[in-house]
Scaffold this motif. Structure first.
Motif, short mmCIF file in Angstrom:
data_model
loop_
_atom_site.label_atom_id
_atom_site.label_comp_id
_atom_site.label_asym_id
_atom_site.label_seq_id
_atom_site.Cartn_x
_atom_site.Cartn_y
_atom_site.Cartn_z
N HIS A 186 -6.60 3.72 7.53
CA HIS A 186 -6.80 2.61 6.62
C HIS A 186 -5.73 2.69 5.53
O HIS A 186 -5.45 3.76 5.02
CB HIS A 186 -8.19 2.66 5.96
CG HIS A 186 -9.31 2.47 6.93
ND1 HIS A 186 -10.21 3.46 7.23
CD2 HIS A 186 -9.66 1.40 7.67
CE1 HIS A 186 -11.07 3.02 8.12
NE2 HIS A 186 -10.75 1.77 8.41
N LEU A 187 -5.17 1.56 5.18
CA LEU A 187 -4.18 1.53 4.12
C LEU A 187 -4.87 1.72 2.78
O LEU A 187 -5.96 1.21 2.56
CB LEU A 187 -3.42 0.20 4.15
CG LEU A 187 -2.58 -0.03 5.39
CD1 LEU A 187 -2.05 -1.46 5.41
CD2 LEU A 187 -1.44 0.95 5.47
N GLN A 188 -4.21 2.45 1.87
CA GLN A 188 -4.78 2.71 0.55
C GLN A 188 -3.75 2.42 -0.53
O GLN A 188 -2.55 2.60 -0.32
CB GLN A 188 -5.22 4.16 0.42
CG GLN A 188 -6.39 4.53 1.29
CD GLN A 188 -6.81 5.97 1.05
OE1 GLN A 188 -6.04 6.80 0.58
NE2 GLN A 188 -8.05 6.27 1.38
N LEU A 189 -4.23 2.02 -1.67
CA LEU A 189 -3.40 1.78 -2.83
C LEU A 189 -4.03 2.51 -4.00
O LEU A 189 -5.20 2.27 -4.33
CB LEU A 189 -3.30 0.28 -3.13
CG LEU A 189 -2.53 -0.14 -4.37
CD1 LEU A 189 -1.05 0.22 -4.21
CD2 LEU A 189 -2.67 -1.64 -4.60
N ASP A 190 -3.28 3.41 -4.62
CA ASP A 190 -3.80 4.10 -5.80
C ASP A 190 -4.04 3.07 -6.90
O ASP A 190 -3.28 2.10 -7.03
CB ASP A 190 -2.81 5.14 -6.31
CG ASP A 190 -2.78 6.40 -5.46
OD1 ASP A 190 -3.78 6.68 -4.77
OD2 ASP A 190 -1.75 7.11 -5.48
N PRO A 191 -5.08 3.27 -7.72
CA PRO A 191 -5.29 2.37 -8.86
C PRO A 191 -4.04 2.35 -9.74
O PRO A 191 -3.30 3.33 -9.82
CB PRO A 191 -6.49 2.99 -9.60
CG PRO A 191 -7.19 3.79 -8.55
CD PRO A 191 -6.12 4.29 -7.63
N PHE B 178 0.82 -1.21 0.00
CA PHE B 178 0.00 0.00 0.00
C PHE B 178 0.85 1.26 0.00
O PHE B 178 1.99 1.26 0.46
CB PHE B 178 -0.95 -0.01 1.20
CG PHE B 178 -1.95 -1.12 1.12
CD1 PHE B 178 -3.08 -0.99 0.34
CD2 PHE B 178 -1.75 -2.32 1.78
CE1 PHE B 178 -4.01 -2.02 0.23
CE2 PHE B 178 -2.66 -3.35 1.70
CZ PHE B 178 -3.79 -3.20 0.91
N ASP B 179 0.26 2.36 -0.50
CA ASP B 179 0.98 3.61 -0.66
C ASP B 179 0.89 4.52 0.55
O ASP B 179 1.84 5.19 0.89
CB ASP B 179 0.44 4.39 -1.87
CG ASP B 179 0.69 3.65 -3.16
OD1 ASP B 179 1.77 3.05 -3.30
OD2 ASP B 179 -0.18 3.67 -4.04
N LYS B 180 -0.27 4.56 1.14
CA LYS B 180 -0.48 5.57 2.18
C LYS B 180 -1.55 5.14 3.16
O LYS B 180 -2.25 4.17 2.94
CB LYS B 180 -0.87 6.89 1.53
CG LYS B 180 -2.08 6.78 0.61
CD LYS B 180 -2.25 8.00 -0.25
CE LYS B 180 -3.24 7.71 -1.36
NZ LYS B 180 -3.16 8.59 -2.47
N VAL B 181 -1.68 5.91 4.21
CA VAL B 181 -2.69 5.68 5.23
C VAL B 181 -3.61 6.91 5.21
O VAL B 181 -3.14 8.03 5.21
CB VAL B 181 -2.04 5.52 6.62
CG1 VAL B 181 -3.10 5.34 7.69
CG2 VAL B 181 -1.08 4.35 6.62
#
Length: 105
Positions: free
Chosen positions: A60-65, A52-55
């Motif tokens: 919550h962890l996020q991943l850009d498309p 994942f890229d960021k919180v």
């Protein structure tokens, strides 16, 4: 046949064994460096933060498309070293997602 998991085995050893088994069973050969790369990729993505890229604000962890990651890597003004890093992350993430979640794509 009773299969057991060795809980003390290093992830790299575990993934090397599994990748070798799959390659043998599939009658697939590749270079040693390519096999090492796949084993390393699987080991790196065992740690969630490496995928994942960021919180976000709620932690919550996020991943850009992947398409957004590609656009970001193609932006002008990004130095070559950073572009290489971004394209590597995009390639690694694509490989991981398509390998593990192919049925969902």
């Amino acid at each position: 046949m009773n299969k057991k998991i060795d809980l003390c085995q290093k992830p790299s050893e575990f993934f090397k064994e599994k990748v070798s088994e799959v390659m043998t069973r599939s009658h697939f050969t590749t270079t040693e460096i390519a096999e090492f790369y796949i084993v390393d990729l699987l080991g790196r993505f065992m740690v969630t933060s490496n995928l994942f890229d960021k919180v976000d604000d709620e932690h919550h962890l996020q991943l850009d498309p992947l398409a957004i990651q590609l656009l970001s890597a193609q932006k002008t003004g990004v130095n070559d070293a950073e572009k290489i890093k971004m394209f590597k992350k995009l390639g690694d993430t694509s490989l991981y997602i398509s390998g593990f979640f192919a049925g969902s794509l």
